[in-house]
Design an enzyme around this catalytic site. Structure first.
Site, PDB file in Angstrom:
ATOM      1  N   VAL A 266      -2.258  51.375  35.584  1.00  0.00           N
ATOM      2  CA  VAL A 266      -1.058  52.177  35.816  1.00  0.00           C
ATOM      3  C   VAL A 266      -0.597  51.909  37.238  1.00  0.00           C
ATOM      4  O   VAL A 266      -1.402  51.912  38.172  1.00  0.00           O
ATOM      5  CB  VAL A 266      -1.336  53.679  35.634  1.00  0.00           C
ATOM      6  CG1 VAL A 266      -0.069  54.493  35.880  1.00  0.00           C
ATOM      7  CG2 VAL A 266      -1.910  53.966  34.258  1.00  0.00           C
ATOM      8  N   CYS A 267       0.698  51.643  37.404  1.00  0.00           N
ATOM      9  CA  CYS A 267       1.284  51.457  38.728  1.00  0.00           C
ATOM     10  C   CYS A 267       0.554  50.336  39.478  1.00  0.00           C
ATOM     11  O   CYS A 267       0.283  49.280  38.910  1.00  0.00           O
ATOM     12  CB  CYS A 267       1.237  52.791  39.475  1.00  0.00           C
ATOM     13  SG  CYS A 267       2.291  52.899  40.936  1.00  0.00           S
ATOM     14  N   THR A 268       0.203  50.567  40.737  1.00  0.00           N
ATOM     15  CA  THR A 268      -0.446  49.522  41.529  1.00  0.00           C
ATOM     16  C   THR A 268      -1.894  49.279  41.133  1.00  0.00           C
ATOM     17  O   THR A 268      -2.551  48.409  41.716  1.00  0.00           O
ATOM     18  CB  THR A 268      -0.381  49.865  43.034  1.00  0.00           C
ATOM     19  OG1 THR A 268      -0.900  51.182  43.229  1.00  0.00           O
ATOM     20  CG2 THR A 268       1.048  49.778  43.552  1.00  0.00           C
TER      21      THR A 268
END
Length: 230
Positions: free
Chosen positions: A104-106
């Site tokens: 998720v995300c970075t």
């Protein structure tokens, strides 16, 4: 038992973990063969980037071969995690045995640092999208990217979308829709959908550059590589 393990480490963004955890924890109601676990190096609570601290319920050694692994992202804390060899080794070994490894995300940068994105399309938070090239990935601007054994989601809230997609993969679409009703995921943002043409790119570029410089001060080679991409 099919264990869906969520990786916990200092400095992550809580919603990156809690959003998909809330969705997939409920999967057990439809299929009792599933369970969720939050795994970390130790069971000691760790700080996040949003004031609250979080604690794992199992260590890496207790969940060596999860059915699925979900890696949340964050800001400077995630960049520091790129140099944590114990964490990266767990991601490598767990993903080698998992049916799917997701970020998720970075958190996608962690997958990249672990060598899982080479030759794959992937996404992450828009401010770090080009940084994925440093790990051999092809960046794509989508809400989530399903590459079979590896999934990546865009920034923060996209983790909920990806979790619902995973629920459909693990079970079926009807179960995933039930879980969506359970968390009442029906977004109506107060200012409407994002206008990407008006994105505050200079602000986020400055923030990302600061995080890279501060978090990777002791890893100058990686610092230089990522600094050129943000």
């Amino acid at each position: 038992m099919k264990t869906i393990a969520f990786l916990l480490y200092p400095g992550l963004t809580p919603l990156d973990l809690i959003g998909p955890l809330q969705v997939l924890s409920s999967l057990r109601q439809a299929d009792p063969s599933f369970e969720t676990a939050v795994v970390a190096e130790t069971l000691e609570p760790v700080p996040t980037d949003a004031v609250v601290s979080l604690g794992a319920d199992r260590t890496f050694d207790e969940v060596p071969a999860p059915y699925a692994l979900v890696v949340p992202g964050g800001q400077a804390g995630t960049l520091r995690a790129l140099t944590n060899e114990r964490l990266l080794e767990y991601v490598r070994s767990a993903s080698a045995q998992a049916t799917v490894t997701a970020s998720v995300c970075t958190g996608a940068l962690i997958l990249g640092a672990a060598g899982l994105l080479k030759g794959r399309e992937a996404t992450t938070h828009w401010s770090f999208l080009e940084a994925l090239r440093e790990f051999g990935a092809t960046p794509v601007k989508r809400r989530w990217v399903d590459e079979g054994e590896v999934l990546t989601a865009a920034g923060v809230s996209a983790g909920i979308d990806m979790a619902l997609h995973l629920a459909a993969r693990f079970s079926n679409e009807d179960v995933a829709k039930m879980l969506q009703f359970g968390v009442e995921y029906d977004p109506e943002p107060p200012f409407g959908p994002l206008d990407w043409a008006a994105a505050p790119r200079e602000l986020f570029t400055g923030l990302a550059a600061t995080w890279v410089q501060e978090a990777l001060a002791e890893a100058p080679e990686l610092q230089k590589r990522l600094a050129a991409r943000v």
